[in-house]
Design an enzyme around this catalytic site. Structure first.
Site, PDB file in Angstrom:
ATOM      1  N   LYS A 181      16.490   9.032   8.404  1.00  0.00           N
ATOM      2  CA  LYS A 181      17.355   9.101   9.573  1.00  0.00           C
ATOM      3  C   LYS A 181      18.795   9.477   9.174  1.00  0.00           C
ATOM      4  CE  LYS A 181      13.959   8.416  12.269  1.00  0.00           C
ATOM      5  NZ  LYS A 181      12.999   7.410  12.132  1.00  0.00           N
TER       6      LYS A 181
HETATM    7  C1  LIG Z   1      11.789   6.690  12.864  1.00  0.00           C
HETATM    8  C2  LIG Z   1      11.360   6.528  14.283  1.00  0.00           C
HETATM    9  C3  LIG Z   1      10.962   5.285  14.796  1.00  0.00           C
HETATM   10  C4  LIG Z   1      10.755   4.089  13.933  1.00  0.00           C
HETATM   11  O1  LIG Z   1      11.870   3.670  13.285  1.00  0.00           O
HETATM   12  P1  LIG Z   1      11.741   2.449  12.247  1.00  0.00           P
HETATM   13  O2  LIG Z   1      13.161   2.090  11.952  1.00  0.00           O
HETATM   14  O3  LIG Z   1      11.016   3.009  11.050  1.00  0.00           O
HETATM   15  O4  LIG Z   1      10.986   1.390  12.916  1.00  0.00           O
HETATM   16  C5  LIG Z   1      10.693   5.177  16.144  1.00  0.00           C
HETATM   17  N1  LIG Z   1      10.782   6.238  16.958  1.00  0.00           N
HETATM   18  C6  LIG Z   1      11.132   7.450  16.500  1.00  0.00           C
HETATM   19  C7  LIG Z   1      11.240   8.576  17.468  1.00  0.00           C
HETATM   20  C8  LIG Z   1      11.407   7.636  15.153  1.00  0.00           C
HETATM   21  O5  LIG Z   1      11.724   8.854  14.678  1.00  0.00           O
END
Ligand SMILES: *Cc1c(COP(=O)(O)O)cnc(C)c1O
Length: 375
Positions: A181
């Protein structure tokens, strides 16, 4: 040449910050998490932030704190990571998928109303690739039918649409600091809200439902804590906060850099007629979380292999999740249920996009794409 799908931006500042966190008395939730919460609220403009272990945890606790559970329905999208739907599933509520817009991949707000039943409690939109959904429309539908709105903002830390910021027109927004992210601490997440009561309840639910967190219990003379409700173990630690904190100031810088690289891709690829790109809506700040191409489903998997053979990291965000085995078995929405989502899911490839990506690397990726369609 080898091009990684993702490289983080952690450097000396983050290393020093973690080193400092390791000499603090509390490695778990404490001063650094509280500082993170304050600074993250300043960045997003949403007054309350709760630091958590993931975006999945944030969505799960948002739903629980709004008393959503068995017998309830939550409207969401099949064009997302499985976690969005799993968070609903964890509460015992039923996810109800609504198809997406063909040209953006975001939930089609026009189709939400026909999916509302007397069991519907909330709408959980996902801002796919970093583009904010039409939150004004979604919010007005929610108001009309007395529903909550929770945003999956894992791609959309920076996003604005028509002057509406992420998290502004909903009950809660959920962010991820997972490895890939835009800011990261490996694993981590946060919930933001304008609602103090909701924030307090999520804060309690993140540490089992205890009446006070560790730093408060140890910093004053001993007070018995109570278990106010049966909660979960989702609290962000000081170590996670130490990694993510110094990145908050760089969020916009990183986004602007990705925007530049995004435009280089677009310029270089716009003459390949076989490649389609998601539409960016006007009058908005796009998070530019992913650079996504859509190609003919008949050649998508061959193209994935072509990239792999060329040492280029690529991925698929996402196959339409109604077709993933466990969800197909449980919710029985087989192929043909969501035409736009399935079409995108069969066509999509994400190419590398991150601030440290070099122009020569983009050139190489694009040359491999040209090569594929010439042969
Ligand atoms: C990465 C992601 C998640 C999950 O995030 P985590 O922090 O790993 O739980 C949920 N929704 C989307 C669209 C994502 O890209």
């Amino acid at each position: 040449m080898k091009v990684s799908f993702y490289k983080h931006n952690l450097g000396d500042t983050e290393k020093a910050s973690v080193k400092n966190s390791l000499s603090l008395e509390f490695l778990t939730t404490g001063a650094l998490v509280h500082q993170f919460e304050t600074e993250f609220s300043e960045y997003t403009g949403n007054p309350y932030t709760v630091g958590l272990t993931s975006c999945t945890a944030a969505m799960h606790l948002a739903l629980l704190a709004l008393d959503i559970g068995p017998g309830d329905e939550v409207i969401t999208t099949p064009m997302t990571f499985a976690a969005t739907t799993l968070a609903i599933d964890h509460t015992g509520a039923t996810p109800v998928w609504v198809d997406v817009e063909r040209h953006t991949g975001n939930i089609d707000a026009e189709k939400i109303e026909e999916a509302i039943t007397d069991k519907t409690k909330a709408i959980l939109p996902v801002h796919l690739y970093g583009q904010l959904c039409d939150m004004e429309k979604i919010n007005s539908i929610a108001k009309k039918h007395n529903l909550y709105v929770i945003e999956d903002a894992a791609h959309a830390l920076e996003s604005v649409r028509n002057g509406v910021r992420v998290g502004e027109l909903s009950d809660a927004a959920c962010f991820s600091f997972y490895t890939t992210k835009s800011i990261t601490c490996g694993e981590g997440g946060a919930l933001t809200t304008n609602n103090k009561e909701l924030a307090d309840r999520v804060r309690c639910l993140r540490t089992h439902g205890m009446s006070s967190d560790a730093s408060k219990r140890f910093n004053s003379s001993y007070n018995h804590w109570d278990l106010v409700e049966c909660g979960w173990k989702y609290n962000m630690s000081n170590i996670q906060a130490a990694v993510v904190l110094p990145q908050i100031d760089k969020i916009n810088l990183f986004r602007d850099k990705r925007e530049q690289l995004f435009n280089v891709y677009l310029d270089t690829l716009s003459n390949i007629s076989e490649v389609e790109f998601p539409t960016s809506v006007e009058n908005s700040v796009h998070g530019r979380h992913l650079f996504t191409i859509w190609v003919d489903p008949a050649c998508r998997d061959r193209l994935l292999k072509h990239f792999h053979d060329s040492n280029i990291g690529v991925t698929v965000n996402y196959r339409s999740i109604n077709l993933l085995s466990a969800l197909l078995t449980k919710y029985k929405k087989d192929r043909g249920s969501f035409l736009n989502s399935e079409k995108i899911g069969d066509s999509t490839i994400s190419l590398p996009l991150y601030p440290r990506l070099h122009l020569e690397e983009i050139e190489y990726v694009c040359s491999k794409l040209h090569e594929f369609f010439k042969s």
